[in-house]
Design a protein around this motif. Structure first.
Motif, mmCIF file in Angstrom:
data_model
loop_
_atom_site.group_PDB
_atom_site.id
_atom_site.type_symbol
_atom_site.label_atom_id
_atom_site.label_comp_id
_atom_site.label_asym_id
_atom_site.label_seq_id
_atom_site.Cartn_x
_atom_site.Cartn_y
_atom_site.Cartn_z
ATOM 1 N N LEU A 24 0.871 -1.177 0.000
ATOM 2 C CA LEU A 24 0.000 0.000 0.000
ATOM 3 C C LEU A 24 0.908 1.227 0.000
ATOM 4 O O LEU A 24 1.781 1.361 0.863
ATOM 5 C CB LEU A 24 -0.905 0.006 1.234
ATOM 6 N N PHE A 33 -7.356 3.992 1.996
ATOM 7 C CA PHE A 33 -7.757 3.588 0.649
ATOM 8 C C PHE A 33 -8.857 4.490 0.112
ATOM 9 O O PHE A 33 -9.739 4.940 0.832
ATOM 10 C CB PHE A 33 -8.196 2.111 0.605
ATOM 11 N N CYS A 38 -8.922 0.696 -4.236
ATOM 12 C CA CYS A 38 -9.799 -0.477 -4.277
ATOM 13 C C CYS A 38 -9.764 -1.128 -5.658
ATOM 14 O O CYS A 38 -9.641 -2.351 -5.780
ATOM 15 C CB CYS A 38 -11.231 -0.082 -3.912
ATOM 16 N N MET A 41 -6.421 -2.812 -6.136
ATOM 17 C CA MET A 41 -6.299 -4.052 -5.377
ATOM 18 C C MET A 41 -7.010 -5.195 -6.088
ATOM 19 O O MET A 41 -6.515 -6.330 -6.113
ATOM 20 C CB MET A 41 -6.852 -3.874 -3.964
ATOM 21 N N SER A 68 -2.494 1.267 7.743
ATOM 22 C CA SER A 68 -3.580 1.902 6.996
ATOM 23 C C SER A 68 -4.546 2.556 7.977
ATOM 24 O O SER A 68 -4.818 2.013 9.052
ATOM 25 C CB SER A 68 -4.338 0.896 6.125
ATOM 26 N N LEU A 93 -10.910 -5.091 -1.545
ATOM 27 C CA LEU A 93 -9.640 -5.216 -0.838
ATOM 28 C C LEU A 93 -9.319 -6.652 -0.451
ATOM 29 O O LEU A 93 -8.161 -6.999 -0.227
ATOM 30 C CB LEU A 93 -9.662 -4.347 0.421
ATOM 31 N N TYR A 118 -10.090 -4.628 7.067
ATOM 32 C CA TYR A 118 -10.423 -5.411 5.880
ATOM 33 C C TYR A 118 -9.205 -6.218 5.420
ATOM 34 O O TYR A 118 -9.317 -7.384 5.047
ATOM 35 C CB TYR A 118 -10.853 -4.500 4.728
ATOM 36 N N PHE A 119 -8.033 -5.587 5.416
ATOM 37 C CA PHE A 119 -6.812 -6.259 4.985
ATOM 38 C C PHE A 119 -6.400 -7.350 5.980
ATOM 39 O O PHE A 119 -6.044 -8.460 5.600
ATOM 40 C CB PHE A 119 -5.666 -5.255 4.851
#
Length: 263
Positions: A24, A33, A38, A41, A68, A93, A118-119
């Protein structure tokens, strides 16, 4: 492989170790992000998925301050006017939403908050540096914290998830606490984080990909099924994948046996 011309991320492939690295790359925005990231990714996960020279992935972030900060609130994500057509950015993601089942090793440094989960939530191995802190800022901003905790609860359970979700900005989970509650599996010195993530990914990538990808797919898909149904499907996957894995091992030249690393 030369890094591709992305705007918000970097993608590089070590074909010797068979490891792809996604970085990132918005450190000036704390790697938050936006819609561009998005979309990039989605493209990166597809490239990695289809590259037969890649058996594992490292997911990391540029800069020291943050892994992030989640969604970039200063940039419009651009949701459609019709609320029923709104999209969850996490679908873009997430490697699992993109049906990318190559093992992902996530390396976290600095701040990890809100949409950053999310990651973390859908990576297979998560490690962090001693500088890492984890928290979710949604409720402090008057926002319902719903999507990220659903994934987080699968990693650390209901109690710890609710504490993170409800404490908002008023409590940060340290690296040591993250290790204790199972949010991460290892803590490193900041200067060793990237190298250690690559080492773990390379160790996984050296194994037959039909075995590692089948394992990732079976375990993640089991989360959506009752226990017995998950076992039945897992049995099918062993029938499909194990002959392939044995064939891959048989095709390799003999290698010296190494002592396993003790964590």
């Amino acid at each position: 492989m030369k890094p591709l011309n992305f705007e918000t991320i970097l993608l590089d492939v070590d074909r010797t170790d068979r490891v792809a690295t996604i970085t990132l790359n918005r450190p000036d925005r704390l790697n938050a992000f936006n819609r561009t990231m998005c979309e990039e990714m989605v493209a990166a996960w597809r490239i990695v998925k289809l590259d037969t020279d890649v058996n594992a992935v490292v997911l990391r972030s540029a800069g020291d301050r943050a892994f992030s900060a989640g969604l970039d609130i200063k940039a419009s994500y651009g949701q459609p006017d019709n609320v029923w057509n709104h999209e969850d950015p996490g679908e873009a993601l997430s490697p699992k939403w993109q049906k990318m089942f190559k093992p992902v090793v996530c390396a976290v440094q600095g701040m990890c908050t809100a949409g950053a989960f999310y990651f973390v939530n859908e990576s297979d191995v998560v490690i962090c540096s001693q500088s890492a802190t984890f928290f979710d800022s949604h409720v402090s901003a008057g926002l319902v914290c719903a999507l990220e905790p659903i994934g987080l609860m699968r990693r650390i359970g209901l109690g710890e998830t609710l504490r993170i979700a409800l404490m908002g900005n008023d409590e940060r989970v340290s690296a040591d606490t993250a290790l204790r509650i199972g949010l991460v599996s290892e803590v490193t010195a900041p200067e060793h984080l990237w190298a250690r993530a690559h080492e773990i990914a390379a160790t996984i990538a050296a194994k037959p990909p039909s075995a590692t990808q089948g394992t990732v797919k079976a375990v993640w898909e089991s989360l959506d099924k009752p226990y017995r149904a998950a076992l039945d499907q897992g049995l099918i996957y062993t029938r499909l994948g194990n002959p392939l894995g044995k064939a891959e091992l048989d095709a390799r030249s003999p290698r010296p046996v190494t002592e396993p690393r003790i964590r």
